[in-house]
Structures are given as C-alpha cells and as structure tokens.
Design a protein around this motif. Structure first.
Motif, PDB file in Angstrom:
ATOM      1  N   VAL A 182       0.712  -1.549  -0.249  1.00  0.00           N
ATOM      2  CA  VAL A 182       0.227   0.104  -0.179  1.00  0.00           C
ATOM      3  C   VAL A 182       0.632   1.716   0.168  1.00  0.00           C
ATOM      4  O   VAL A 182       1.857   1.038   0.550  1.00  0.00           O
ATOM      5  N   SER A 183       0.443   2.182  -0.916  1.00  0.00           N
ATOM      6  CA  SER A 183       0.960   3.359  -0.675  1.00  0.00           C
ATOM      7  C   SER A 183       0.110   5.046   0.003  1.00  0.00           C
ATOM      8  O   SER A 183      -1.015   4.315   0.648  1.00  0.00           O
ATOM      9  N   ALA A 184       0.523   5.787   0.262  1.00  0.00           N
ATOM     10  CA  ALA A 184      -0.344   6.704   0.834  1.00  0.00           C
ATOM     11  C   ALA A 184      -1.325   7.226   0.402  1.00  0.00           C
ATOM     12  O   ALA A 184      -2.514   6.834   1.037  1.00  0.00           O
ATOM     13  N   PRO A 185      -1.758   7.410  -0.816  1.00  0.00           N
ATOM     14  CA  PRO A 185      -2.984   7.486  -1.566  1.00  0.00           C
ATOM     15  C   PRO A 185      -4.452   5.648  -1.086  1.00  0.00           C
ATOM     16  O   PRO A 185      -5.232   6.365  -1.373  1.00  0.00           O
ATOM     17  N   ASP A 186      -3.792   4.529  -1.040  1.00  0.00           N
ATOM     18  CA  ASP A 186      -4.636   3.302  -0.622  1.00  0.00           C
ATOM     19  C   ASP A 186      -4.576   3.733   0.220  1.00  0.00           C
ATOM     20  O   ASP A 186      -5.725   2.850   0.926  1.00  0.00           O
ATOM     21  N   THR A 187      -3.914   4.647   1.673  1.00  0.00           N
ATOM     22  CA  THR A 187      -4.068   4.482   2.738  1.00  0.00           C
ATOM     23  C   THR A 187      -5.180   4.632   3.338  1.00  0.00           C
ATOM     24  O   THR A 187      -4.997   6.815   4.007  1.00  0.00           O
ATOM     25  N   PRO A 188      -6.038   4.486   4.548  1.00  0.00           N
ATOM     26  CA  PRO A 188      -6.891   5.389   4.850  1.00  0.00           C
ATOM     27  C   PRO A 188      -6.606   6.311   6.106  1.00  0.00           C
ATOM     28  O   PRO A 188      -5.270   6.425   7.107  1.00  0.00           O
ATOM     29  N   LEU A 189      -7.176   7.716   5.872  1.00  0.00           N
ATOM     30  CA  LEU A 189      -6.602   7.978   7.101  1.00  0.00           C
ATOM     31  C   LEU A 189      -7.357   8.351   8.351  1.00  0.00           C
ATOM     32  O   LEU A 189      -8.080   8.599   8.979  1.00  0.00           O
TER      33      LEU A 189
END
Lengths: 163, 833
Positions: B751-758
């Motif tokens: 997973v990269s930054a845009p795939d990971t929920p905040l």
C-alpha cells in the motif's frame, strides 16, 4: 566481459564531485558506495519503493533506476543536503519529528526528498494531491497518516495548502 | 446522490510533539520528540548495509528455481575460476561444517533436517542452494550465475489441507508425513453446547491468506570471523539475536560467547527478521573460509521469495452453538496452519493462538484441532500479529456470520458476548488471565468516532437510490496479547526447558556524572530510546534529553537475557521494566552516596536537575558529577563500607510473574497483558466492477498507560495500514508448480499513501494491574483491519453469501456481489431447534 569504466563530473549537494564509474553501476550505488552518502537507501531494486529518491536537476528521481554515468554533468541533491549533523533540522525535517512521521527511518530520506520536490514544485496542494504526490514512496511503519500531515503542515506554513 | 466523502481527522485535533516538559515535571505520558529522529532525518542512521570494512567481500546466494527438486550435482568450478571470487559454499559443504539446527517441534516434526543451504533436495523455489563470496556485489552475482546445479524435479505439495493426505508428496521424508505437529485444544463441553444450543451455525471453510509485511530494509548482515581471537562479529538486523545465538552456536559448533551480535538502526522487521540465522550461518562460514569480512544484503526479490512469509491458515468444519438471545456458547474448528517448507520458529504458532482462544468474548466451550502443515512454499516467520490474528480473524468471522445468518445486529451480538469491564482480570477457559479492558466502552467510542448511525443512514439512502453502489460497515474487535510466558512452548513440546520471560538493562552514572542506559531490546522504529529516556529521566530527576540510551543488540554490553530482542508486543513491559528497575537501583546508590557525604537520611533527599539536595536546605547539595567523581576517581576519600556497596553501574533483569503452564491440559497463564483494539470500517463497493474503496476508518485502542501517546498512535496507524493492505491488496500467490507469482514490488502490491485511509484514532487507557508502569505491549495491533474490512464487505453483500477469505481484492468482491456461487465459497448453514 570486462566492465567498461567512465569518468563523470557532477555537483553533489552544492559541491563539485568526480569519479570513475562502471558502465553498469547504478546511481544509488555510486551515491552510497563511492560518495559515502549512506542516507540514500535501497528498498526494492525495482523502482517501486522510493527509498533511493534523490533530486537531480530539480526533479525527484529514483536513483536505483538510473545508471551512475547518466548523472554526468548533473546537479544532485541527497538527504544530506537538507541539514548537516549538528545543524538545525530544516522545516520539513522538523515537521516530520513534530508529527511523528517516521518510525524506523529507512524510507525517511527518500520520503523527504520526494516531499521536498513536491513542495518546491507546487503552487497549492490539496490533501489528496499530497497523498498522490507521495505515491512513489513506500513506508511500512507509519501508515502514511503522519507523513501526510507533516507535509500538509509545511504546505500550510508556506501558503501552499489548498482546500 | 453524490458519493459520501470521508471526513479525515483535522490536523489541529491531532497529537503533535509537545515541547519537552519543564525541569522536574514528569515526562511519562507526554509526547516528547523522539531521540532517534535527528540522525534518521539527516541520513545519519547506521543500518547494516551502511557498514563497510577493509577487505570485505560480498555474498550472493544461488537459489533453487524449483519448488521441489532433488539436487543431483552442484558444480562451483566456473564460479571459483572468476577473478575477484574469494570463496564458494555448497549445501554438502555446509553439512560437513555445521550441525543441523535444533528444532522446537517434538517428533515427528522435530526430526526435520534444516541446514543453512539445501542438502539433498530443494524444498521451495528460492531456497539457497549455494553461495559465493566475491570482491563486489556485482562480481558475486555474476559468479553465482555460473554455479551449475543439476536438479531432478519432484512433484510439489502446495495446498494446506491436501498436503496432509497420504498421497501428497513428502517434503521431509524423515518426518513421515507433511504434518509437523498437531494438538487438540478443548475446554468446556463443546459437544454438550452443540446439542443444547437453540441454533448451530456451520461454516464449512474459512481461509486466511499468505502475505508479508515486508520491512522496507531487507535482511542484511556483515560477519567478520576474526580467527586470531576466534570471535565472530555479527552486525545484522536480526531482531532477536540471543534466540539466533541459540541456533547459530550449536550449528557452528562454537561457544555462544564467541558470537558478538551488534545492531543499530533496523529498517522495520515485523517479526520477519527473526529467522535470518540460517543466512547468517552461511555468511559466517564464508567469512571463515576466506578469512575476511563478508557482507550480505538481500535483494527485494530474494526477500519475497526466500526469507519468510506470514502464516497461511485454513479452518474447516466450524460449528458454533448459539442461543436464541444471541449468546454464543463457543465454537469448534479444525485449523491447518501452512508453514511452508521448514518449521524454524514453528510450531510455536500452534500454541500462541491460544493466548486469545475466545477472542474478546465470554465463550466457554471451545475446541480447536490444530495442525502445523508443511508444503513446498517459502517458510513462514512470525509476521506482525503472529498466529493470534489468524485465529482472531476466524473468531470475528464467526461473530459476523452468526449475526448475518440469524438476522441479528452485529453490534448487539458483540455486546451480548464481550467480556464486561467489571470482569477483569478475566480468566479464560484455558487459564489465560486478561488483565484489563473495557470492550463495550471502546466499541461505543469507535462507533461514535466513525459516525456509525450517520453511515447506516447513508447506507440505506444509497441502497434505495439504485446507484449500483453499496456501502458496508464493519467492526473488528481484536486483541494484542503481549509479554509471552515462554513456558507455553511446553504445550507443544513438553521436553523444552523454557518458561517465563524477561529483559535486561544496565543503567549507570558515567565518569562525568552522565546517565546512560543500555538496553537488551533491538528496536526497529518503536522509539525505545525515547520512552526509555522518559522513564529513566523521571526516576532520576533529569530531563529525557540528559539520558543517553544505547538501544540495539550489543553482546559486549552484557545487557541481555535469552529472551532479549524486539518482538511479540512486550517492550513497554519487559524493556521498560528492566530500564526502570536499573534506574531505581542506581537512584538508591546515588542517594546512599549523597546521604553519606551530606550527612542526611536518604529520605530527606530530592533529585532535581542532576543534583541531589536536602529538602528544605538546598545549599546542602551534590551534583551527579561530584558523586561520579567520588566513586570512580576519589574512592580513597569514601568510607570503605560505602565504597564497597556502590558501583553506579546497575544491571537489572525484569521478570514477569509467570510459572510453568500445564502441558497436560494445554492451559495456564500464557501472556501477561492484553491490549485491545476496536476498528470500524466503512467501504463502498461498485457493483459492476467490484472496486472496493475505504470511505472512513476509525480505531480505538487500549494499551494501559501510554508512556508516549504519539508513539502509541504511530504503532496503531502502522499496524492498521498492514491490515488494510493485507485485506485488499497484499497476497502472496503461487502457481501450480510452486512458483511465487508476485516476487517483486511490481506485483506484490504494497500500500502507498493514497491507498491508506486517514485513520481516526482514540485511546482509552485501562492500566494493567500486572506491569511495572501499568502499560501494555501493543505494537502488533491484532490484525484489526482484516476483521473489519471482511466485516464491512459481509455487511455490504448481505446474508446470502459468506466472506470466507481474509483477502478480498476487486475480482473476489465482484464475485461475492455478482456470482456468489462461483468458486469454493460455500455458504453457512443454520440448524435450529
């Protein structure tokens, strides 16, 4: 077959540097092994993880995806350019520590260089643009949440944060 | 209707670093900046690959291209003839130079033969068969390509259940079957419960998939077998060096005190850097053979195919007795834990899951028939959440499937069955003691944080709109059991002489009055230097900045016991317990010296700002520098009885209050602490494509008293990211010949930054009554997102189909929505009385 060798000259973190590199030598190996700048890391060997990200002629690139000989004549910036040991951390590094945007620290130099280029290039960044802008850098510790907030914090301070 | 948008937590609501506290104000409980950060941010860390030594050679392994093959011949002559090649090593040579590694398993699994290189045959694609040491990494790789290995390909066994059948190819002939270990855990009376329950819910099959948390730094070691002193110097990123020493020393036939382990910064480990002792053995042999330092750094493709993966587990024949009011009486299941080609850390997974046997619930009737099974796949290692997350995923699946099949509210079923806050410490049917928690309160809080009611309303509106999209809302309740009683190893092998746990630390006042602490832990980003400095600084009345913490392995510092390392969610108990004990002992010595010099009673003295003074008479004072000078450099001026009593150098071993669990009943006090996490996840599924998007995600964690809340939150984020990744993107898949299909980061989708929920987070402390500071270990997280994402997908697809796999990529979600009868997803069955 014998390796070919090539002399190169470039600017590294503002200082002139030169070396003789093998034809098949990767830029990241030149940075780490020849220049001794060990802040630039290797995480995947395939251009996916971004641990080896450096800035060449103003653009963030993955130094495992270029040959050292390609860097001839270029202006190379590595993480060591952001602040030297004993000096104050730069603004982005400071935001990383404030927001706990690093844990093991292995991805951190590449992440800092990508974010530096992102912040330098953009006039305004939305939250999603920051997240997409860091897509080329893998972090396995933080879940990215705090990295995104650290970059957002700096964007805000530089008046580059947009809704 | 427009797509609902998640509302990420705002920056100004987040934990950020506080300025260091005022002098003499306690720093424990505050998010002080991490001491580790500066060197890591400036590119000045010391990771293993950063070390270069004069005359050092580089190691490259030759790996088997076949998943199962007899090794007919290995010819290294062409490799050895290459200029710049220092030495080679083959499996047969390693067999002559070393003993096979000891095994944790009893017979029959214990008869397995494991060396650092394949001997006789290769048992998984990627297994090291030979190794080359050469002047540069490129020459080593070139020469390795010239090693000629003749193979005779053998049939493979790859399925975790089919491998147990009599006709499956044998991976290890000496074991006699592909079942390395088996045991039945049975508590209460499951058969009675199944007979008397109002309903029995049957789930024929659940599958927990194989993945790896892939630390960004691959395995690495620099070994220098210094033959003059017969010392084996090992700089590595192994995360449990003294455990590695117990394997390396007998294999190499050396004394454990010849093995000088050292580590500084480690680029993540997640349990996957525990079993690197096999590779370190080969690197050591090459170092001795060539009489020069040898460096080995894995390539990522080698790491994915050749190091270790997380455990894959198949559950069959699950039966769940349920009462009409939603009370679940327990469950019965058979588990097949696929550990790949070698046992190594296994079959510890065969007992570790039982630390959390009933999950968060008051289940009283439990049976798990567990098998550790061997296949021609990469061996496993204890990946984050190890063995408990697989089991807890099944438990949470059971709860959701029961709710879905019986038409009950999943929140209500959980609340009906959770252990309640007033029941702690709670003894489970298998004798484990859950220390503290408030599961009902945490569930309420996480539902509030995610806006559960709001999402339910949006879900209904979207369903009515006929938009072709669905929302699913899922819950994952999970446990992170920490500080293991190593006596549980006796439940799988009663001959093993292990029990208890512990950690060592040395706290000293150095020559100039400086405070330093040497730890036995081997951190990989968990911030041990910072939290240790907080605890020690508070004990000695100095700011954390004044405390120098030496973390990472260093055999020469002598701050270790056999359990030392960083694994299994225990630092906040064992590591902090050791540092606190050593700091308190040092404080006593400081007070003893000061009391003598200042002619006061120790009780009259206070420690502030590295100075000891008499309370109410601050002119009578002594600095730490003066105390150090007296003890180290001026002891003729000390009363002899005082000089004999103090060293200002105190080693302390923290030992949790464990006994030896009972191997006959497979029960006992297996773990000291139980951190809990409650996850709420909202997904949206596009029906036409199966595209699954996380819209909102909240987590409430409980880990006792947080020492540094920001570090705790960081661990919560990290573990959650691993879980979301595994649930939706990350899987290790093999083809029918046993070839790993995704052996690089191009096809293993980290997973990269845009795939990971905040993630939105909150922490509800319930201090542990059993630990030195009330803190609990919490780094592993318990795999909450695997439970919550499956729960959310289940919620979206409804009761007609059962989510039976822990991994649900787009294509599987599409099938669940559009073709629920496809594949092996047998549904559940309800028998009602």
């Amino acid at each position: 077959m014998a390796d070919s060798s090539h002399p190169i000259e470039l600017t590294v973190n503002g200082e002139p540097a030169e070396g003789v590199v093998l034809g098949r030598q990767l830029l990241v190996h030149f940075i780490r092994d020849t220049l001794g700048l060990r802040g630039t890391h290797i995480g995947c060997d395939s251009g996916n993880c971004g641990a080896c990200t450096v800035i060449v002629d103003g653009r963030a690139i993955k130094s495992c995806m270029q040959l050292a000989v390609q860097a001839d004549g270029s202006d190379l910036r590595t993480v060591e350019s952001l602040s030297a040991p004993g000096e104050e951390l730069d603004e982005l590094q400071g935001a990383f520590t404030k927001h706990h945007a690093l844990q093991c620290g292995y991805c951190t130099p590449g992440m800092l260089m990508s974010a530096t280029a992102l912040l330098d290039d953009a006039d305004a960044l939305t939250l999603d643009e920051i997240r997409r802008g860091l897509k080329g850098n893998i972090c396995r510790c933080t879940g990215y949440v705090n990295i995104v907030h650290a970059v957002e914090d700096v964007a805000e301070r530089r008046g580059k944060r947009s809704a | 209707m427009s797509i609902p948008t998640p509302t990420p937590t705002r920056t100004d609501e987040r934990i950020t670093t506080w300025t260091p506290p005022a002098p003499n104000a306690p720093s424990v409980g505050q998010s002080i900046p991490r001491k580790e950060d500066r060197r890591l941010l400036q590119g000045q860390g010391l990771f293993t690959d950063d070390l270069w030594m004069h005359r050092m050679g580089h190691v490259h392994f030759v790996r088997s291209p076949h998943a199962h093959a007899r090794i007919v011949d290995v010819d290294v002559s062409r490799a050895e003839a290459q200029p710049g090649v220092y030495a080679t090593l083959t499996g047969e040579e390693a067999r002559g130079l070393t003993d096979r590694y000891p095994q944790i398993a009893p017979e029959p699994g214990g008869s397995m033969k494991d060396w650092c290189l394949a001997v006789g045959k290769a048992r998984f694609a990627g297994e090291p068969v030979a190794a080359v040491l050469a002047e540069t990494r490129e020459l080593a790789r070139d020469a390795a390509a010239l090693v000629e290995v003749e193979y005779e390909v053998l049939p493979v066994t790859l399925d975790g259940v089919a491998t147990t059948r009599p006709d499956a190819p044998l991976v290890h002939e000496e074991v006699g079957s592909n079942v390395g270990w088996k045991g039945v855990y049975e508590f209460g009376d499951v058969d009675w419960a199944l007979e008397h329950a109002d309903h029995v819910v049957r789930i024929p099959h659940l599958h927990f998939h194989r993945f790896s948390s892939t630390p960004l730094e691959c395995n690495a070691a620099v070994v220098n077998w210094e033959q003059g002193t017969d010392t084996i110097h090992i700089l590595s990123n192994n995360q449990m060096p003294q455990f590695a020493a117990m394997y390396l020393a007998p294999a190499l036939g050396v004394r454990t005190d010849q093995l000088q382990f050292r580590s500084q910064d480690i680029g993540g480990a997640f349990g996957l850097k525990l079993t690197s002792y096999t590779n370190i053995t080969a690197v050591a042999l090459l170092s001795r053979k060539a009489n020069r330092p040898a460096k080995w750094t894995e390539y990522r493709s080698e790491h994915l195919v050749g190091s270790c993966h997380g455990n894959e587990r198949t559950f069959e024949g699950i039966e769940v007795p349920v009462m009409a009011d939603g009370q679940i009486l327990g469950f019965s299941a058979t588990a097949y834990d696929d550990v790949g080609a070698f046992m190594r850390y296994e079959p510890l997974g065969g007992v570790i899951f039982s630390q959390v046997l009933p999950g968060c619930y008051r289940f009283q009737h439990l049976r798990v028939d567990y098998r550790t099974v061997i296949t021609n796949k990469t061996p496993v290692g204890p990946n984050r959440g190890y063995s408990r997350l697989q089991h807890l995923w099944m438990v949470e699946r059971i709860v959701d499937v029961v709710a879905s099949q019986l038409g009950l509210d999943p929140v209500a079923v959980r609340k009906r069955n959770y252990i309640s806050a007033d029941q702690f410490p709670y003894e489970t049917p298998n004798g484990c003691l859950y220390d503290s928690g408030d599961y009902h309160g945490a569930l309420d809080r996480v539902l509030e944080l995610v806006d559960y009611d709001g999402w339910r309303a949006r879900q209904a509106a979207l369903r009515a709109s006929g938009s072709g999209r669905r929302i699913g809302i899922g819950i994952g309740s999970t446990l992170d059991s920490g500080t293991s009683n190593f006596g549980q190893a006796r439940l799988i092998n009663r001959e093993l002489q292990y029990s208890g746990n512990g950690e060592a630390a040395i706290c000293k006042l150095d020559l100039g009055g400086e405070i330093s602490v040497a730890l036995g832990t081997v951190p990989q980003g968990q911030g041990h230097e910072t939290t240790t400095a907080q605890v020690v600084g508070d004990t000695l009345g100095v700011s954390p900045d004044e405390v120098r913490v030496l973390a990472g392995a260093d055999s020469a510092r002598n701050a270790y016991v056999a359990f030392s390392g960083t694994y299994a969610s225990q630092f906040a108990v064992t590591g902090i317990g050791a540092a606190l004990g050593a700091a308190r002992a040092l404080r006593e010595e400081i007070l003893m010296v000061a009391a003598s010099v200042l002619e006061a009673e120790p009780e009259e003295l206070t420690l502030v700002g590295a100075t000891v003074s008499v309370e109410g008479d601050e002119d009578r004072a002594m600095t730490f520098a003066q105390i150090a000078n007296l003890v180290y450099a001026n002891n003729g001026a000390m009363p002899p009885e005082l000089a004999d009593a103090v060293t200002l150098n105190r080693r302390f071993v923290y030992r949790p209050p464990f006994g030896v669990p009972d191997w006959r009943t497979k029960s006992g006090h297996l773990t000291l602490t139980y951190a809990s996490q409650f996850h709420a996840c909202v997904v949206e599924i596009e029906e036409e494509t199966g595209q699954t998007t996380v819209l909102d995600y909240a987590i409430v964690d409980e880990c006792g008293t947080p020492i540094n809340p920001q570090i705790v939150e960081g661990q919560v984020h990290g573990a959650a990211a691993h879980g979301v990744a595994a649930a939706l993107q990350e899987t290790l898949e093999y083809d029918e010949d046993g070839q790993l299909l995704n052996g690089t980061f191009w096809d293993y989708h980290v997973v990269s930054a845009p795939d990971t929920p905040l993630f939105k987070t909150d922490n509800l402390p319930r201090p542990s009554p059993f630990t030195p500071t009330g803190s609990k270990g919490m780094g592993e997280g318990g795999g909450g997102p695997l439970h919550a994402v499956c729960s959310a997908i289940q919620d979206a697809v409804g009761p007609g189909v059962v989510v039976t796999d822990s991994h649900n990529p787009t294509e599987r979600v599409w099938e669940l929505v559009n073709e629920p009868s496809v594949g092996a997803r047998e549904g559940a069955e309800v028998i009602s009385r």
